[in-house]
Design an enzyme around this catalytic site. Sequence first.
Site, PDB file in Angstrom:
ATOM      1  N   GLU A 146     -52.003 -38.721   6.949  1.00 34.54           N
ATOM      2  CA  GLU A 146     -51.748 -39.612   7.980  1.00 34.54           C
ATOM      3  C   GLU A 146     -53.041 -39.712   8.793  1.00 34.54           C
ATOM      4  O   GLU A 146     -54.023 -38.689   8.936  1.00 34.54           O
ATOM      5  CB  GLU A 146     -50.655 -39.027   9.026  1.00 34.54           C
ATOM      6  CG  GLU A 146     -50.922 -37.780   9.718  1.00 34.54           C
ATOM      7  CD  GLU A 146     -49.857 -37.703  10.630  1.00 34.54           C
ATOM      8  OE1 GLU A 146     -50.042 -37.909  11.821  1.00 34.54           O
ATOM      9  OE2 GLU A 146     -48.784 -36.949  10.245  1.00 34.54           O
ATOM     10  N   THR A 186     -49.195 -39.845  15.363  1.00 37.84           N
ATOM     11  CA  THR A 186     -49.340 -39.953  16.914  1.00 37.84           C
ATOM     12  C   THR A 186     -48.972 -41.443  17.186  1.00 37.84           C
ATOM     13  O   THR A 186     -49.650 -42.123  17.987  1.00 37.84           O
ATOM     14  CB  THR A 186     -50.799 -39.676  17.133  1.00 37.84           C
ATOM     15  OG1 THR A 186     -50.932 -38.345  16.482  1.00 37.84           O
ATOM     16  CG2 THR A 186     -50.843 -39.347  18.684  1.00 37.84           C
ATOM     17  N   LYS A 188     -39.896 -34.232  11.941  1.00 38.32           N
ATOM     18  CA  LYS A 188     -41.073 -33.328  11.955  1.00 38.32           C
ATOM     19  C   LYS A 188     -40.822 -32.281  13.358  1.00 38.32           C
ATOM     20  O   LYS A 188     -40.771 -32.781  14.391  1.00 38.32           O
ATOM     21  CB  LYS A 188     -42.339 -34.315  12.400  1.00 38.32           C
ATOM     22  CG  LYS A 188     -43.513 -33.517  13.099  1.00 38.32           C
ATOM     23  CD  LYS A 188     -44.748 -34.699  13.412  1.00 38.32           C
ATOM     24  CE  LYS A 188     -45.867 -33.922  14.096  1.00 38.32           C
ATOM     25  NZ  LYS A 188     -46.846 -34.963  14.513  1.00 38.32           N
TER      26      LYS A 188
END
Length: 214
Positions: free
Chosen positions: A44, A72, A132
């Site tokens: 990512e 993010t 997550k």
Amino acid sequence: MSNQGFSWELFEQTPVVGIIRGLSLAQIRKILPLYQESGFFTVEITMNTEGAAELIATLRQEFPSLNIGAGTVCTLDDLQLALAAGAQFIVTPIIAEELFTPCKELNIPIFPGAFSPTEIYKAWQLGASAVKVFPSTALGVGYIKDVLAPLDQIKLLPTGGVTKENISEFLEVGALGVGMGGSLFKKDLLDDLEGLEEHFISIKKQLKRGLLVG
């Protein structure tokens, strides 16, 4: 850019999301071939990296056999930029409810960040592909084990505090996979490509051990 699907098969083979934050395209171009050769397939680019969308678009073209996602992602603007760049999956540090529906409609995996059992369950109900658990730094492997005792149907992706030394333990207690940033892309090895490749291979060995037991 057309969005070739996220490969769950590759992710499950090596269930690590490598988190790249604040690196240049030149640095990433050196790192990713070694990453791929060492048996890692998912990375990512965080949206608070300078030029993140352009990086994602470029990496999708140059590394078509990797899963390239955006991290993010906190707002719809972030999401739209990431998807337009061709991100194959979305990672967030929070539960931003407005991000779930677009991802579901486009069949894009979303890994939202959550911490408490209530948040983890809420994220799963909203349609998380995996949750997550962030940050895992403070509570560690024992916390993941404790959460999975009653919530064993939820796929967890602990992130923060995952290292070569404990990666196998996270998998052994039932985590789907892990997210790793600085402990995977170690700053002191970014200019030592031979050392970085050895580091990747050693993590892969520990991960295999955890998968065999888990």
